[in-house]
Design an enzyme around this catalytic site. Structure first.
Site, short mmCIF file in Angstrom:
data_model
loop_
_atom_site.label_atom_id
_atom_site.label_comp_id
_atom_site.label_asym_id
_atom_site.label_seq_id
_atom_site.Cartn_x
_atom_site.Cartn_y
_atom_site.Cartn_z
N LYS A 92 -9.49 -18.56 0.29
CA LYS A 92 -8.17 -17.70 -0.35
C LYS A 92 -7.20 -17.46 0.64
CE LYS A 92 -12.10 -15.33 0.05
NZ LYS A 92 -13.35 -15.03 -0.02
N GLU B 57 -10.35 -24.07 -6.66
CA GLU B 57 -10.99 -23.39 -7.55
C GLU B 57 -11.83 -22.28 -7.23
OE1 GLU B 57 -11.15 -23.83 -11.30
OE2 GLU B 57 -11.54 -21.63 -10.75
N VAL C 106 -10.89 -18.09 -5.63
CA VAL C 106 -10.80 -16.85 -6.42
C VAL C 106 -11.88 -16.55 -7.20
CG1 VAL C 106 -9.37 -15.57 -8.06
CG2 VAL C 106 -8.05 -17.10 -6.67
N GLY D 260 -15.17 -16.89 -6.94
CA GLY D 260 -16.39 -17.56 -6.58
C GLY D 260 -16.73 -18.66 -7.70
N ILE E 38 -16.65 -18.41 -10.80
CA ILE E 38 -15.92 -18.18 -12.21
C ILE E 38 -14.86 -19.15 -12.30
CG2 ILE E 38 -14.70 -16.49 -13.75
CD1 ILE E 38 -15.89 -14.27 -12.29
N GLY F 88 -27.01 -7.54 1.42
CA GLY F 88 -26.53 -8.51 1.49
C GLY F 88 -25.01 -8.98 0.96
N LYS G 194 -6.68 -12.94 -3.38
CA LYS G 194 -6.89 -13.53 -4.60
C LYS G 194 -5.83 -13.20 -5.73
CE LYS G 194 -11.71 -13.35 -3.56
NZ LYS G 194 -12.87 -12.34 -3.50
N GLY H 236 -21.23 -15.70 -3.11
CA GLY H 236 -22.62 -16.39 -2.88
C GLY H 236 -22.28 -17.80 -2.83
#
Ligand code: NAP
Length: 425
Positions: free
Chosen positions: A104, A128, A131, A133, A135, A186, A204, A301
């Site tokens: 980003k 993709e 921004v 992760g 989605i 985490g 983002k 993640g």
């Protein structure tokens, strides 16, 4: 076959390698051809990796991936707006390689020039995963909403901050306690500054604004505020007002002027963004024909982010080429910024004041002088110490609110800096 070269095998890079290997057959079917990792580059070749890479070439200098024979796509998963990531992006696009990234910072800072390089060389630039992760917000805005005039985008774009705010609200934890918990689980980095001070959300937001309005991403002009100074008390008062506090990235276009901001805001519980809890992300997009659309899911993640990276790779294998920001790079606009004074909205102000007669009258007089009217006021029971006073205002301009807050902060009876938050409708 589509050959790819990956720079970076950390959380996201090793997730991409696992996904391409575990679902090789499915991906080959959907992509119309096999997708094969030809080479990788990392800093430390000896580190144990959470993926297997038989027959893959290990290359010391990531920049060499830009000239690797047999690689059609360079996938950059190292991070950073400058240095190796930026050099690799420019080299790849100038050496005939499509370029996919989850970075980003790179796209928010150099997205416009990279989009122009991709266009000039008839290559694809895709991000993709940059921004929210996992989605699919970029494709939704660029493709599914391509016929809409999008006027506003709002997002909860940082899972660490949303986790902290949710725990402060539900468990009454202090900011420090909630941050420590997020680190133990985490969600938060050892150095959490980029998340909690709002810079990650700003990157983002700049990308979403560029996509929404066909403009060059411009992160430098975003007004950024983080969540460090919020207290559990602020979140409890928000709750009493039927609101939740969320760190929002907001991009809005009004009269051709761009408003971009990042900061904590009160969101009425009746709105879908207020329901987004824990480490989730969500983006709310307003299209003139589609109406309001909210996408929610895992914003970070290794695996969710890899899912988005691989979707970009599959598009390239399928021969789907789309301008990076929805309009040709050469047509990206430079938007003028909206003067803050135009953005009128309701506000929440929490004060800690000495329990003396006349305090509220002094505060009301300052607000009156700035033509700000109070909508509601909560005053706590008498005490020998400072007492909280919370008010919400009717719509007021950001400039007037800032002037009034500065004057209120200077009152001798106001014992700590006021907490001022906009109320997102
Ligand atoms: N983690 C997420 O949930 C997430 C979500 C969305 C987007 N992203 C973005 O994805 C990118 C990668 O994030 P990450 O979490 O996977 O980072 P990470 O775990 O720190 O991994 C970075 C990888 O890049 C390699 N690397 C760094 N500098 C290098 C250089 N100069 N030359 C060669 N290799 C280099 C590192 O090598 P070594 O392993 O040898 O150190 C490591 O494998 C970032 O842009 C991040 O913003 C991450």
């Amino acid at each position: 076959m589509l050959g790819i070269a990956i720079a970076g095998l950390g959380n996201v890079g090793s997730g991409v390698a696992r996904l391409l290997s575990n679902q090789a057959e499915l991906i080959a079917q959907r992509a119309g051809r096999p997708v094969t990792i030809k080479a990788v580059s990392v800093r430390n070749k000896k580190k144990r990796r959470d993926c297997e890479l038989p027959g893959v070439e290990w290359i010391d200098d990531p920049r060499a991936l830009a000239k690797l024979p047999g690689a059609d796509v360079v996938v950059e998963l190292m991070g950073g707006a400058e240095g190796a990531a930026r050099e690799l992006a420019e080299l790849a696009l100038n050496n005939g390689k499509h370029f996919v990234t989850a970075n980003k910072a790179l796209i928010a800072t150099h997205g416009a020039s990279l989009a122009r390089a991709a266009e000039k060389n008839k290559l694809q630039l895709s991000f993709e995963a940059a921004v929210a992760g996992g989605i699919p917000v970029i494709k939704t805005m660029r493709e599914a909403l391509a016929g809409n005039d999008v006027t506003v985008v709002r997002g909860i774009l940082n899972g660490t901050c949303n986790y902290i705010l949710t725990r402060m609200e539900l468990a009454g934890l202090s900011f420090d306690e909630a941050l420590r918990e997020a680190q133990e689980k985490g969600y938060a980095e050892a150095d959490p500054a980029a998340d909690i001070d709002g810079h990650d959300t700003a990157h983002k937001t700049a990308i979403l604004a560029a996509l929404a309005f066909g403009a060059e991403p411009d992160v430098k002009t975003i007004a950024i505020e983080g969540i460090r100074r919020l207290t559990p008390r602020d979140l409890q008062f928000a709750d009493e007002l039927s609101c939740r506090v969320r760190l929002l990235g907001v991009a809005r276009l009004a009269d051709g002027k761009l408003e971009q901001r990042v900061g904590p805001a009160l969101v009425p519980k009746s709105l879908p963004l207020a329901q987004v809890a824990g480490a989730l992300n969500a983006v709310l997009i307003r299209g003139d024909f589609a109406g309001d659309l909210m996408l929610q899911g895992l914003g970070a993640g290794g695996e969710p982010t890899a899912s988005s990276v691989v979707s970009d790779i599959i598009d390239i294998a399928r021969g789907i080429f789309v301008p990076a920001f929805g309009v040709p790079g050469s047509k990206l606009k430079k938007l003028h910024l909206a003067a803050e004074a135009h953005a009128a909205q309701r506000y929440f102000m929490r004060l800690l004041v000495a329990d003396q007669p006349g305090v509220v009258a002094d505060i009301s007089a300052i607000l009156r002088d700035e033509h700000i009217s109070i909508e509601s006021l909560i005053q706590r029971a008498r005490s020998t110490e400072s007492v909280p006073v919370v008010m919400t205002t009717h719509e007021a301009s950001a400039d007037a609110m800032k002037r009034a807050t500065a004057k209120i902060a200077r009152l001798k009876t106001v014992t700590e800096p006021p907490c001022l938050l906009p109320i997102e409708e």
